[in-house]
Scaffold this active site. Sequence first.
Site, PDB file in Angstrom:
ATOM      1  N   GLU A  11      37.405  26.957  42.711  1.00  0.00           N
ATOM      2  CA  GLU A  11      37.461  27.306  43.959  1.00  0.00           C
ATOM      3  C   GLU A  11      37.381  25.926  44.610  1.00  0.00           C
ATOM      4  O   GLU A  11      37.504  26.059  46.117  1.00  0.00           O
ATOM      5  CB  GLU A  11      36.073  28.235  44.198  1.00  0.00           C
ATOM      6  CG  GLU A  11      36.100  29.453  43.620  1.00  0.00           C
ATOM      7  CD  GLU A  11      34.905  30.201  43.806  1.00  0.00           C
ATOM      8  OE1 GLU A  11      35.014  31.516  43.829  1.00  0.00           O
ATOM      9  OE2 GLU A  11      33.738  29.585  43.624  1.00  0.00           O
ATOM     10  N   GLY A  78      34.390  39.458  47.152  1.00  0.00           N
ATOM     11  CA  GLY A  78      34.726  41.177  47.094  1.00  0.00           C
ATOM     12  C   GLY A  78      35.112  41.592  48.447  1.00  0.00           C
ATOM     13  O   GLY A  78      34.180  41.495  49.460  1.00  0.00           O
ATOM     14  N   ASP A 183      38.768  40.716  44.744  1.00  0.00           N
ATOM     15  CA  ASP A 183      38.477  42.195  44.101  1.00  0.00           C
ATOM     16  C   ASP A 183      37.962  43.262  45.401  1.00  0.00           C
ATOM     17  O   ASP A 183      37.780  42.583  46.418  1.00  0.00           O
ATOM     18  CB  ASP A 183      37.346  42.205  43.204  1.00  0.00           C
ATOM     19  CG  ASP A 183      36.127  41.699  43.684  1.00  0.00           C
ATOM     20  OD1 ASP A 183      35.353  42.799  43.736  1.00  0.00           O
ATOM     21  OD2 ASP A 183      35.695  40.555  43.774  1.00  0.00           O
TER      22      ASP A 183
END
Length: 217
Positions: A11, A78, A183
């Site tokens: 990341e 998410g 996600d």
Amino acid sequence: MIVITSVLRDEILGAFRELLPVLENGEILKRPYVRGLIGVNEVLLVYGLIGKVESAMMAQALIDRFKPKYFIHCGSAGAINKERKIGDIVCGTEYIEHDISFREKNVRIFKASDVLMERIYDIFNDIKFGVIASGDVFVDSEEEKERIYRETNAEVVDMDSAAIAKVCAENDINFCALKIVVDSSMEGSEIEIKRNLKRLAPFPSAIIAEMLEKHLL
């Protein structure tokens, strides 16, 4: 100085690739850091901020030692808002802990730095602005996803941003988090993360690096 942090090494790669020259390699609380320049900005890169406790601990240690003017957290998240899709990039405007009871009157919302949000938007305008909710739980059910959205109106969920935002607010440090959706926070999210993380994770830190190349903070 600008501190850029993430949970995972992937990341922060987008910023690490633009760090030139490297001025120092070191360690803080057993996490590696690299200090160098991006553009004319002095930057410190650190990863390994996992969960709210570690994130808060690391944020305070970094502030105490390096006294940054800006603190930027990058990584993955998410989707909570059903309109958010895989690959959407969200800049947090406000940060809240979703695993603290909202019946409590002392639940605090922490705001992002206007300066950082403006500079990021100047570089990458295909961006979503909104609330980021954090908690020490992996969200992978429609029921939990809907509860968090109902209580926080968040765009995305993670395990770290709100804790760092709280520490920065207490220390009067400009903070912003930039996250990419990997996600959908539903059943099967672990499969989505495995499929998307490595491919998408570096993008937020790459945007920050481009911003630092263009702007002196």
